[in-house]
Enzyme design. Structure first.
Site, mmCIF file in Angstrom:
data_model
loop_
_atom_site.group_PDB
_atom_site.id
_atom_site.type_symbol
_atom_site.label_atom_id
_atom_site.label_comp_id
_atom_site.label_asym_id
_atom_site.label_seq_id
_atom_site.Cartn_x
_atom_site.Cartn_y
_atom_site.Cartn_z
ATOM 1 N NE ARG A 172 -3.345 -2.172 3.252
ATOM 2 C CZ ARG A 172 -3.593 -2.413 4.619
ATOM 3 N NH1 ARG A 172 -3.046 -1.499 5.489
ATOM 4 N NH2 ARG A 172 -4.025 -3.430 4.818
ATOM 5 C CG HIS A 188 -0.281 -3.918 4.537
ATOM 6 N ND1 HIS A 188 -0.299 -4.831 3.803
ATOM 7 C CD2 HIS A 188 -0.700 -4.054 5.757
ATOM 8 C CE1 HIS A 188 -1.079 -5.857 4.234
ATOM 9 N NE2 HIS A 188 -1.346 -5.239 5.561
ATOM 10 C CG ASP A 195 -3.738 -7.862 5.398
ATOM 11 O OD1 ASP A 195 -2.876 -8.140 6.178
ATOM 12 O OD2 ASP A 195 -4.242 -6.679 5.367
ATOM 13 C CE1 TYR A 224 -3.427 -6.566 18.506
ATOM 14 C CE2 TYR A 224 -4.018 -5.925 15.964
ATOM 15 C CZ TYR A 224 -3.335 -5.869 17.272
ATOM 16 O OH TYR A 224 -2.520 -4.559 17.466
ATOM 17 C CG HIS A 227 -6.142 -7.966 12.225
ATOM 18 N ND1 HIS A 227 -6.256 -6.522 12.710
ATOM 19 C CD2 HIS A 227 -5.153 -7.998 11.436
ATOM 20 C CE1 HIS A 227 -5.241 -6.002 12.350
ATOM 21 N NE2 HIS A 227 -4.484 -6.798 11.362
ATOM 22 C CG ASP A 229 -12.174 -8.910 7.443
ATOM 23 O OD1 ASP A 229 -10.904 -8.699 8.136
ATOM 24 O OD2 ASP A 229 -12.583 -8.135 6.710
ATOM 25 C CG HIS A 230 -7.305 -9.500 7.515
ATOM 26 N ND1 HIS A 230 -8.325 -8.511 7.838
ATOM 27 C CD2 HIS A 230 -6.122 -9.080 7.688
ATOM 28 C CE1 HIS A 230 -7.464 -7.366 8.533
ATOM 29 N NE2 HIS A 230 -6.217 -8.063 8.396
ATOM 30 C CG HIS A 232 -0.752 -8.123 9.090
ATOM 31 N ND1 HIS A 232 -0.973 -7.346 8.203
ATOM 32 C CD2 HIS A 232 0.150 -8.145 10.021
ATOM 33 C CE1 HIS A 232 0.076 -6.637 8.231
ATOM 34 N NE2 HIS A 232 1.015 -6.889 9.332
#
Length: 246
Positions: A172, A188, A195, A224, A227, A229-230, A232
């Site tokens: 990113r 990132h 992710d 956490y 987080h 939905d993924h 990291h």
């Protein structure tokens, strides 16, 4: 086709040498690769850029909580990582990188030196920019950092039964990171994180747990904040593992 021909040539050279009673030294590797070709056998005590290239590709084959330095020095840690890589792919696990080890690596990488199950297009979306510009490091550095992450993920994928790992966020830019609500210190922006989304084959907790033996020092998952939905995963100098629901 080139690899097969090179392999046959090496076998013929050995056979002829044996018949003639002369000492014939086989080439360090019997194959060539469109990405990178090693031209010598590597083992503990070796050093050089070819060692660093090997380290990138076995960086995900470390022990629990370990990371592998990409320093071009073939020390005990590199030897152990090579042994785990060899064992993981059914090779003789002697910690020496020779023809069989290289051929396995060649089979795992594409012409741009990325592992076969991952590509830059998965990591450089950058809020639609499709590049590695605008981060905390140069585009070239971000691209190289991501390549290491890819190889760690290739190792993680294999350890998890070769089930797909779906990348939902890679590099990113600073503006992209701000737009998606990322941390101001997010890895990132350096190309040192990825992710893994819910569409991945393994569960979140399986990914989080196994990532601890894939060289990642930052691993965040279910429970956490932000987080759920993924998962990291990232490379940093200090360990930070959090997934309360795992």
């Amino acid at each position: 086709m080139f690899r097969r021909a090179a392999t046959l040539f090496a076998a013929l050279a050995l056979a002829v040498g044996g018949l003639a009673g002369a000492a014939v030294t086989a080439p360090a590797t019997a194959s060539a690769d469109s990405c990178y070709t090693w031209d010598r056998t590597l083992q503990r005590g070796a050093s050089g850029s070819d060692v660093a290239q090997l380290q990138i590709r076995v960086a995900g084959w470390v022990g629990y909580g370990e990371t592998l330095a990409i320093d071009g020095q073939y020390g005990p840690a590199t030897e152990a990582a090579v042994q785990r890589f060899q064992s993981g792919y059914g090779l003789a696990a002697d910690g020496v990188a020779g023809p069989q080890t290289y051929d396995r690596i060649y089979a795992l990488q594409d012409a741009d030196c990325t592992p076969i199950h991952f590509s830059h297009s998965e990591f450089n979306d950058n809020c639609g920019a499709n590049n590695y510009y605008g981060g905390k490091v140069s585009a070239g550095t971000a691209r190289e950092n991501i390549r290491r992450v890819m190889w760690q993920l290739e190792a993680l994928r294999h350890k998890l039964g070769d089930r797909p790992l779906v990348v939902t966020s890679g590099f990113r830019s600073e503006s992209c990171n701000a737009a998606v609500g990322g941390s101001s210190t997010s890895l990132h922006m350096y190309g040192r994180a990825a992710d893994l989304g819910l569409a991945s084959g393994p569960t979140q907790c399986q990914m989080w747990s196994s990532a601890r033996s894939a060289g990642f020092e930052e691993i965040l998952g279910p429970g956490y904040p932000n987080h759920n939905d993924h998962v990291h995963v990232g490379n940093k100098s200090t360990r930070f593992w959090r997934a309360p629901n795992c």
